[in-house]
Design a protein around this motif. Sequence first.
Motif, PDB file in Angstrom:
ATOM      1  N   CYS A 134       5.094   3.283  73.001  1.00 39.95           N
ATOM      2  CA  CYS A 134       3.811   2.737  73.465  1.00 39.95           C
ATOM      3  C   CYS A 134       3.980   1.345  74.063  1.00 39.95           C
ATOM      4  O   CYS A 134       3.364   1.025  75.083  1.00 39.95           O
ATOM      5  N   MET A 135       4.815   0.522  73.453  1.00 40.79           N
ATOM      6  CA  MET A 135       5.042  -0.828  73.968  1.00 40.79           C
ATOM      7  C   MET A 135       5.751  -0.795  75.312  1.00 40.79           C
ATOM      8  O   MET A 135       5.408  -1.546  76.218  1.00 40.79           O
ATOM      9  N   VAL A 136       6.740   0.063  75.441  1.00 36.71           N
ATOM     10  CA  VAL A 136       7.472   0.166  76.710  1.00 36.71           C
ATOM     11  C   VAL A 136       6.558   0.707  77.803  1.00 36.71           C
ATOM     12  O   VAL A 136       6.592   0.228  78.941  1.00 36.71           O
ATOM     13  N   ASP A 137       5.715   1.679  77.463  1.00 38.57           N
ATOM     14  CA  ASP A 137       4.766   2.217  78.442  1.00 38.57           C
ATOM     15  C   ASP A 137       3.750   1.169  78.879  1.00 38.57           C
ATOM     16  O   ASP A 137       3.217   1.232  79.991  1.00 38.57           O
ATOM     17  N   SER A 138       3.460   0.196  78.012  1.00 44.94           N
ATOM     18  CA  SER A 138       2.510  -0.867  78.343  1.00 44.94           C
ATOM     19  C   SER A 138       3.151  -1.993  79.143  1.00 44.94           C
ATOM     20  O   SER A 138       2.466  -2.932  79.537  1.00 44.94           O
ATOM     21  N   GLY A 139       4.467  -1.935  79.336  1.00 43.65           N
ATOM     22  CA  GLY A 139       5.137  -2.935  80.152  1.00 43.65           C
ATOM     23  C   GLY A 139       5.896  -3.986  79.370  1.00 43.65           C
ATOM     24  O   GLY A 139       6.442  -4.919  79.964  1.00 43.65           O
TER      25      GLY A 139
END
Length: 148
Positions: A134-139
Amino acid sequence: MALVNPKNIRQQVRADIAQAKFPYATRALAERTIVRSVRQCRVYRTRLGGTKLRPEDLTSKRGKGRPSEAMLRALLISGVFRAWTAAFRKYPTINNKNYPLSPFVRFATAVLMREGIGKIEDHLEEFRAYRKKCMVDSGFSVVRGAVI
């Protein structure tokens, strides 16, 4: 281990926090965080699969078996992670299977077993992977649990 009575949640969480040796200044915040997540988990668990929202839901086929409690586990585990991170100012470490338990896993085991959640190490690792995704998908960039 039997489930706790709702009026004893706070006392038992307070004992778990003291046994995990949380810093004194952060114990009240950690207790509040965990108690709220346990209460929300219990409320959602009683309503899980019993709600009918529209007339179409009455005629549609529902899956057989128990409803999935994955999101309830995620809610409870996120409260435990948040309390640990706020108290110790570092991301919790999860030990490998069949190795001695880390202090965080000991603390999480006490809270999660009381709520009837088993396979704790598996669920903690699953949540950590979900959080990283989720963190990686959020940038954000995530290195060993730390968000950069």
